[in-house]
Design an enzyme around this catalytic site. Structure first.
Site, mmCIF file in Angstrom:
data_model
loop_
_atom_site.group_PDB
_atom_site.id
_atom_site.type_symbol
_atom_site.label_atom_id
_atom_site.label_comp_id
_atom_site.label_asym_id
_atom_site.label_seq_id
_atom_site.Cartn_x
_atom_site.Cartn_y
_atom_site.Cartn_z
ATOM 1 N N TYR A 1 -9.155 2.855 -4.844
ATOM 2 C CA TYR A 1 -8.234 3.965 -5.049
ATOM 3 C C TYR A 1 -8.174 4.482 -6.483
ATOM 4 O O TYR A 1 -7.290 5.256 -6.816
ATOM 5 C CB TYR A 1 -6.835 3.557 -4.576
ATOM 6 C CG TYR A 1 -6.819 3.239 -3.100
ATOM 7 C CD1 TYR A 1 -7.082 4.235 -2.160
ATOM 8 C CD2 TYR A 1 -6.592 1.953 -2.643
ATOM 9 C CE1 TYR A 1 -7.095 3.957 -0.800
ATOM 10 C CE2 TYR A 1 -6.596 1.662 -1.283
ATOM 11 C CZ TYR A 1 -6.848 2.672 -0.377
ATOM 12 O OH TYR A 1 -6.859 2.391 0.978
ATOM 13 N N GLU B 1 -13.484 -6.300 9.189
ATOM 14 C CA GLU B 1 -12.175 -5.949 9.728
ATOM 15 C C GLU B 1 -12.196 -4.516 10.234
ATOM 16 O O GLU B 1 -13.074 -3.727 9.889
ATOM 17 C CB GLU B 1 -11.081 -6.106 8.670
ATOM 18 C CG GLU B 1 -11.211 -5.180 7.479
ATOM 19 C CD GLU B 1 -10.064 -5.341 6.493
ATOM 20 O OE1 GLU B 1 -8.902 -5.210 6.914
ATOM 21 O OE2 GLU B 1 -10.333 -5.604 5.305
ATOM 22 N N ASN C 1 -9.718 -1.156 10.493
ATOM 23 C CA ASN C 1 -8.499 -0.519 9.990
ATOM 24 C C ASN C 1 -8.055 0.555 10.974
ATOM 25 O O ASN C 1 -8.782 1.517 11.219
ATOM 26 C CB ASN C 1 -8.775 0.122 8.632
ATOM 27 C CG ASN C 1 -9.261 -0.876 7.608
ATOM 28 O OD1 ASN C 1 -8.469 -1.537 6.951
ATOM 29 N ND2 ASN C 1 -10.577 -1.013 7.482
ATOM 30 N N ARG D 1 -11.538 2.665 11.004
ATOM 31 C CA ARG D 1 -12.633 2.435 10.065
ATOM 32 C C ARG D 1 -12.985 0.958 10.089
ATOM 33 O O ARG D 1 -12.120 0.088 9.930
ATOM 34 C CB ARG D 1 -12.249 2.836 8.644
ATOM 35 C CG ARG D 1 -13.451 3.007 7.706
ATOM 36 C CD ARG D 1 -13.053 3.134 6.255
ATOM 37 N NE ARG D 1 -12.625 1.843 5.718
ATOM 38 C CZ ARG D 1 -11.404 1.595 5.254
ATOM 39 N NH1 ARG D 1 -10.478 2.532 5.264
ATOM 40 N NH2 ARG D 1 -11.093 0.408 4.783
ATOM 41 N N SER E 1 -6.821 -2.939 2.783
ATOM 42 C CA SER E 1 -7.212 -2.387 1.485
ATOM 43 C C SER E 1 -7.606 -3.461 0.474
ATOM 44 O O SER E 1 -7.399 -3.301 -0.725
ATOM 45 C CB SER E 1 -6.097 -1.513 0.899
ATOM 46 O OG SER E 1 -5.938 -0.350 1.662
ATOM 47 N N GLU F 1 0.814 -1.217 0.000
ATOM 48 C CA GLU F 1 0.000 0.000 0.000
ATOM 49 C C GLU F 1 0.849 1.269 0.000
ATOM 50 O O GLU F 1 0.381 2.335 0.393
ATOM 51 C CB GLU F 1 -0.928 -0.015 1.217
ATOM 52 C CG GLU F 1 -1.883 -1.192 1.231
ATOM 53 C CD GLU F 1 -2.707 -1.257 2.504
ATOM 54 O OE1 GLU F 1 -3.588 -0.398 2.668
ATOM 55 O OE2 GLU F 1 -2.455 -2.147 3.333
ATOM 56 N N GLY G 1 -7.148 5.308 5.282
ATOM 57 C CA GLY G 1 -6.586 6.209 4.285
ATOM 58 C C GLY G 1 -7.005 7.659 4.480
ATOM 59 O O GLY G 1 -8.081 7.963 4.999
ATOM 60 N N ASP H 1 -15.181 -2.108 8.417
ATOM 61 C CA ASP H 1 -15.809 -2.498 7.160
ATOM 62 C C ASP H 1 -16.828 -3.608 7.410
ATOM 63 O O ASP H 1 -16.560 -4.553 8.161
ATOM 64 C CB ASP H 1 -14.755 -2.975 6.162
ATOM 65 C CG ASP H 1 -13.803 -1.855 5.775
ATOM 66 O OD1 ASP H 1 -14.195 -0.677 5.865
ATOM 67 O OD2 ASP H 1 -12.653 -2.160 5.396
#
Length: 312
Positions: A215, A272, A274, A254, A145, A18, A278, A256
């Site tokens: 992205y 998951e 994070n 964050r 990601s 990443e 980002g 998900d």
């Protein structure tokens, strides 16, 4: 009141899969700080000499804009602890647990957070038999990601069992986490400090919400806030806030989700958490912050303020 004379080192780049996303995050953070009048902002593209670089810079705080290992797994956090440099986002233990999807389940499921049951499988074994009934998902246990994620379906082109010559994460990782595929909606919730912000639904225009969809501008539609029933949205907000608290996350996180709308609240599954979400122009935390009236620059400063408060 934040002291904008403090020296902020924005740590970004590194050598994970990443890297490019991290560079975009870091540059955005650095630009926002300069726009808000921070006098000393240094961008640090992390290499193997990062400890020496930081020792020479002696910043007052590090804004950790790294994604993936070693910036998100507790390794860099441990280095910064030893160097006694305050840093943003989560600490050593939280980072090490949250990047490992199986360890995350061990903490969150007993706390009442619904997550898919999974099983670890050696990639070599996939060439003999399926670990779960199809459709199922294969993913690395400690990547973010959607790196290395594959959905194995009955009518897919992987073969049955998976062909050894078929491209996929089984060629890149010795072990993978296998989970049942959850039909329905892709959603995410950002938590800032101790507040869950809102729910965003993600609708990829092609395929599923993979790395490219995340992205590449125009590949995914973001519906913020998600057009879902209030009880479903509230359940996700509560689960994300619980995950943030139980794991001990700091700054922003964050969570998900997948939601099978045929099952109501029982169809919500957290996939998951994070700990280093980002901060790019397409990233979800800044988008949700804007929805709550928090500008990008204010978001960056709030993350820094919590780090300074929490670590003296």
């Amino acid at each position: 009141m934040l002291n904008r004379d403090l020296h902020v080192a924005v740590l970004m780049g590194g050598w994970s899969s990443e890297r490019e996303v991290s560079l975009m995050s870091g540059r955005g953070v650095a630009a926002a700080l300069r726009e808000r009048g921070w006098a000393r902002v240094t961008e640090v593209d992390m290499d193997r000499n990062v400890a020496h670089v930081l020792d020479e810079l002696r910043p007052d705080i590090v804004f950790n804009a790294l994604h993936g290992s070693p910036g998100e797994d507790g390794t860099v956090q441990g280095m910064l602890e030893l160097m006694q440099i305050p840093y943003t986002h989560s600490g050593v233990t939280t980072s090490a647990i949250a990047i490992d999807k199986e360890l995350t389940k061990l903490l969150l499921v007993p706390a009442g957070v619904r997550m898919p049951r999974g099983t670890m499988v050696r990639s070599e074994a996939l060439y003999q038999r399926d670990p779960l009934p199809r459709p199922y998902v294969l993913k690395p246990v400690n990547e973010g990601s959607s790196v290395g994620v594959a959905i194995v379906t009955a009518d897919g082109n992987t073969g049955n069992p998976i062909g050894r010559d078929v491209e996929g994460p089984w060629q890149q990782f010795e072990e993978l986490l296998a989970e049942p595929f959850i039909a329905g909606h892709e959603l995410t919730v950002a938590v800032l400090g101790d507040e869950a912000l809102c729910v965003t639904e993600l609708k990829p225009k092609v395929g599923f919400y993979d790395f490219d969809s995340k992205y590449t501008d125009g590949l995914t539609e973001h519906i913020c806030p998600a057009q879902i029933p209030d009880d479903i949205a509230q359940a996700m907000l509560d689960m994300a806030a619980t995950a943030h608290r139980v794991l001990g996350c700091k700054g922003a996180s964050r969570s998900d989700f997948r939601w099978d709308d045929r099952q109501g609240v029982e169809g919500i599954y957290l996939l998951e958490v994070n700990t280093q979400p980002g901060m790019t122009p397409l990233s979800l935390v800044p988008e949700q912050a804007r929805q709550k009236g928090i500008s990008y620059g204010e978001l960056v400063e709030r993350i820094i303020a919590e780090a300074l408060e929490g670590r003296g």
